[in-house]
Design a protein around this motif. Structure first.
Motif, PDB file in Angstrom:
ATOM      1  N   ILE A 174       0.839  -1.199   0.000  1.00  0.00           N
ATOM      2  CA  ILE A 174       0.000   0.000   0.000  1.00  0.00           C
ATOM      3  C   ILE A 174       0.876   1.252   0.000  1.00  0.00           C
ATOM      4  O   ILE A 174       0.577   2.240  -0.681  1.00  0.00           O
ATOM      5  CB  ILE A 174      -0.953  -0.005   1.206  1.00  0.00           C
ATOM      6  N   ARG A 175       1.960   1.206   0.745  1.00  0.00           N
ATOM      7  CA  ARG A 175       2.882   2.344   0.760  1.00  0.00           C
ATOM      8  C   ARG A 175       3.411   2.609  -0.651  1.00  0.00           C
ATOM      9  O   ARG A 175       3.487   3.755  -1.098  1.00  0.00           O
ATOM     10  CB  ARG A 175       4.025   2.065   1.737  1.00  0.00           C
ATOM     11  N   GLY A 176       3.756   1.537  -1.355  1.00  0.00           N
ATOM     12  CA  GLY A 176       4.243   1.670  -2.728  1.00  0.00           C
ATOM     13  C   GLY A 176       3.178   2.228  -3.658  1.00  0.00           C
ATOM     14  O   GLY A 176       3.468   3.059  -4.527  1.00  0.00           O
ATOM     15  N   TRP A 177       1.925   1.793  -3.485  1.00  0.00           N
ATOM     16  CA  TRP A 177       0.831   2.326  -4.302  1.00  0.00           C
ATOM     17  C   TRP A 177       0.689   3.830  -4.104  1.00  0.00           C
ATOM     18  O   TRP A 177       0.456   4.575  -5.052  1.00  0.00           O
ATOM     19  CB  TRP A 177      -0.484   1.644  -3.938  1.00  0.00           C
ATOM     20  N   MET A 178       0.819   4.273  -2.846  1.00  0.00           N
ATOM     21  CA  MET A 178       0.654   5.699  -2.584  1.00  0.00           C
ATOM     22  C   MET A 178       1.790   6.510  -3.192  1.00  0.00           C
ATOM     23  O   MET A 178       1.569   7.617  -3.699  1.00  0.00           O
ATOM     24  CB  MET A 178       0.568   5.969  -1.084  1.00  0.00           C
ATOM     25  N   TYR A 179       2.991   5.965  -3.141  1.00  0.00           N
ATOM     26  CA  TYR A 179       4.105   6.659  -3.781  1.00  0.00           C
ATOM     27  C   TYR A 179       3.806   6.879  -5.271  1.00  0.00           C
ATOM     28  O   TYR A 179       4.001   7.973  -5.798  1.00  0.00           O
ATOM     29  CB  TYR A 179       5.401   5.864  -3.636  1.00  0.00           C
ATOM     30  N   THR A 180       3.331   5.832  -5.939  1.00  0.00           N
ATOM     31  CA  THR A 180       3.060   5.961  -7.378  1.00  0.00           C
ATOM     32  C   THR A 180       1.849   6.849  -7.646  1.00  0.00           C
ATOM     33  O   THR A 180       1.785   7.534  -8.664  1.00  0.00           O
ATOM     34  CB  THR A 180       2.845   4.579  -8.028  1.00  0.00           C
ATOM     35  N   ALA A 181       0.880   6.855  -6.724  1.00  0.00           N
ATOM     36  CA  ALA A 181      -0.315   7.686  -6.905  1.00  0.00           C
ATOM     37  C   ALA A 181       0.011   9.168  -6.818  1.00  0.00           C
ATOM     38  O   ALA A 181      -0.719  10.001  -7.356  1.00  0.00           O
ATOM     39  CB  ALA A 181      -1.365   7.334  -5.854  1.00  0.00           C
ATOM     40  N   THR A 182       1.110   9.496  -6.128  1.00  0.00           N
ATOM     41  CA  THR A 182       1.442  10.913  -5.924  1.00  0.00           C
ATOM     42  C   THR A 182       2.630  11.372  -6.762  1.00  0.00           C
ATOM     43  O   THR A 182       3.183  12.445  -6.508  1.00  0.00           O
ATOM     44  CB  THR A 182       1.732  11.179  -4.432  1.00  0.00           C
ATOM     45  N   PHE A 183       3.028  10.584  -7.761  1.00  0.00           N
ATOM     46  CA  PHE A 183       4.072  11.048  -8.676  1.00  0.00           C
ATOM     47  C   PHE A 183       3.636  12.378  -9.304  1.00  0.00           C
ATOM     48  O   PHE A 183       2.492  12.500  -9.779  1.00  0.00           O
ATOM     49  CB  PHE A 183       4.279  10.045  -9.816  1.00  0.00           C
ATOM     50  N   PRO A 184       4.505  13.370  -9.370  1.00  0.00           N
ATOM     51  CA  PRO A 184       4.118  14.628 -10.024  1.00  0.00           C
ATOM     52  C   PRO A 184       3.882  14.463 -11.517  1.00  0.00           C
ATOM     53  O   PRO A 184       3.095  15.199 -12.116  1.00  0.00           O
ATOM     54  CB  PRO A 184       5.325  15.536  -9.742  1.00  0.00           C
ATOM     55  N   CYS A 185       4.529  13.479 -12.124  1.00  0.00           N
ATOM     56  CA  CYS A 185       4.385  13.275 -13.569  1.00  0.00           C
ATOM     57  C   CYS A 185       3.086  12.558 -13.933  1.00  0.00           C
ATOM     58  O   CYS A 185       2.831  12.279 -15.106  1.00  0.00           O
ATOM     59  CB  CYS A 185       5.584  12.511 -14.122  1.00  0.00           C
ATOM     60  N   VAL A 186       2.257  12.256 -12.930  1.00  0.00           N
ATOM     61  CA  VAL A 186       0.953  11.669 -13.214  1.00  0.00           C
ATOM     62  C   VAL A 186       0.141  12.613 -14.096  1.00  0.00           C
ATOM     63  O   VAL A 186      -0.588  12.198 -14.996  1.00  0.00           O
ATOM     64  CB  VAL A 186       0.181  11.383 -11.891  1.00  0.00           C
ATOM     65  N   HIS A 187       0.273  13.919 -13.853  1.00  0.00           N
ATOM     66  CA  HIS A 187      -0.552  14.883 -14.584  1.00  0.00           C
ATOM     67  C   HIS A 187       0.248  16.029 -15.193  1.00  0.00           C
ATOM     68  O   HIS A 187      -0.340  16.987 -15.713  1.00  0.00           O
ATOM     69  CB  HIS A 187      -1.607  15.481 -13.642  1.00  0.00           C
ATOM     70  N   GLY A 188       1.563  15.963 -15.160  1.00  0.00           N
ATOM     71  CA  GLY A 188       2.353  17.056 -15.726  1.00  0.00           C
ATOM     72  C   GLY A 188       3.788  16.636 -15.967  1.00  0.00           C
ATOM     73  O   GLY A 188       4.140  15.457 -15.867  1.00  0.00           O
TER      74      GLY A 188
END
Length: 340
Positions: A239-253
């Motif tokens: 779950i910790r790893g999922w959250m790291y990937t969910a908050t990548f800045p490059c997700v939307h920019g």
């Protein structure tokens, strides 16, 4: 028959932890295990064979040794606090002299160092959530996890403990339940149980996630995790790893660190935590609590939602700057002070 004072530090360490496992979470037990392991190994290296040899001078030597290793002040504070509790246990079973725990020095830590903590900034969180809601990733696992974590301020263990049945779509609530017998404890046990209301957008995201991206799996106890993996209920590290990937800045920019997302090593699950801008569940919780405060949610309401005392929130979780406190929390009330 071995008497209490004849126990080795290692024997006492294991006996102490075994006795506390029914009252603390596995995560807390793991933390205590590591802190006391360091102390026990130091005792063995310094030929302290039984707990009866422990005294104020020995404890002071250990504190000096750890301090000399250059560890952070907060780390030393927490370690000595754990040793104090351990020595209190030894006093209770008459393995050491009464009053020895009072001789454990717990170094003071400046308030600013105690509370210095990374958080997911409000602007970034809201930007991410708005992007997820309007993109092809709407209803994805990462989207749903971030929405729930941000709006409830829940701890990692609370997120992991949620079952499918704990989400009531019609009432728009999430219920956090302490279920230690089936491997999902809450940090504050039954005192951590609560029902948290969520807004339309969060409920809609969860419904979309459940209908599309959620693995329809049961865990080893026959329960259906809300946030499931292919194997069932995910580990805390997953779950910790999922959250790291969910908050990548490059997700939307674009990447603020100059990396190309197509070949950035941080994009892999195993290296996601190394991205300077990714955030762990605890950072999301911290940002969420600050956001609740900035939105003028009453302190007692925030405390109930996130299951933390108001004092703890003020000291450890509320990360607003002095300027933010003035602009977002106090300035709106200035009109109340108008004389004419």
């Amino acid at each position: 028959m071995t008497t209490p004072e004849d126990m080795t530090p290692r024997e006492a360490w294991h006996r102490y932890l075994d006795g506390r496992r029914t009252e603390i979470t596995e995560e807390t037990a793991s933390t205590y295990h590591y802190r006391l392991k360091l102390f026990v190994e130091w005792c063995e290296e310094n030929d302290i064979e039984t707990v009866s040899e422990l005294n104020g001078w020995v404890l002071d030597q250990y504190e000096s040794a750890r301090s000399g290793e250059g560890i952070a002040a907060t780390t030393l504070h927490n370690e000595m606090e754990t040793i104090e509790k351990f020595v209190e246990y030894l006093e209770r079973i008459e393995a050491v002299d009464d009053g020895l725990a009072d001789r454990v020095n717990i170094p003071d830590v400046p308030t600013d160092q105690k509370s210095r903590e990374t958080k997911l900034e409000t602007d970034r969180a809201l930007e991410l959530i708005r992007y997820y809601r309007s993109s092809e990733q709407a209803g994805s696992r990462n989207h749903a996890l971030l929405e729930v974590a941000w709006h409830t301020g829940a701890r990692l263990g609370g997120l992991r403990a949620l079952d499918l049945r704990d989400f009531d779509a019609s009432e728009q609530t999430l219920e956090f339940v302490h279920r230690p017998e089936t491997d999902t404890q809450l940090k504050n046990k039954h005192n951590g149980e609560r029902i948290v209301g969520i807004r339309d957008g969060v409920a809609e995201t969860l419904q979309r996630y459940i209908g599309s991206d959620r693995w329809d799996k049961h865990d080893d106890h026959g329960r259906q995790p809300l946030f499931s993996s292919l194997q069932g209920r995910p580990s805390t590290n997953t779950i910790r790893g999922w959250m790291y990937t969910a908050t990548f800045p490059c997700v939307h920019g674009s990447c603020p660190h100059g990396h190309d997302p197509d070949d950035c090593e941080f994009r892999s699950h195993t290296h996601a935590s190394k991205c300077p801008s990714s955030r762990a569940p605890h950072h999301v919780r911290t940002g969420s609590i600050t956001w609740h405060q900035d939105r003028s949610v009453p302190r007692e309401v925030t405390a109930e939602r996130v299951n933390a005392s108001q004092d703890v929130i003020d000291q450890f979780y509320d990360k607003a700057t002095k300027r933010e406190r003035m602009e977002l929390r106090r300035r709106p009330h200035l009109e109340k002070l108008e004389i004419e």
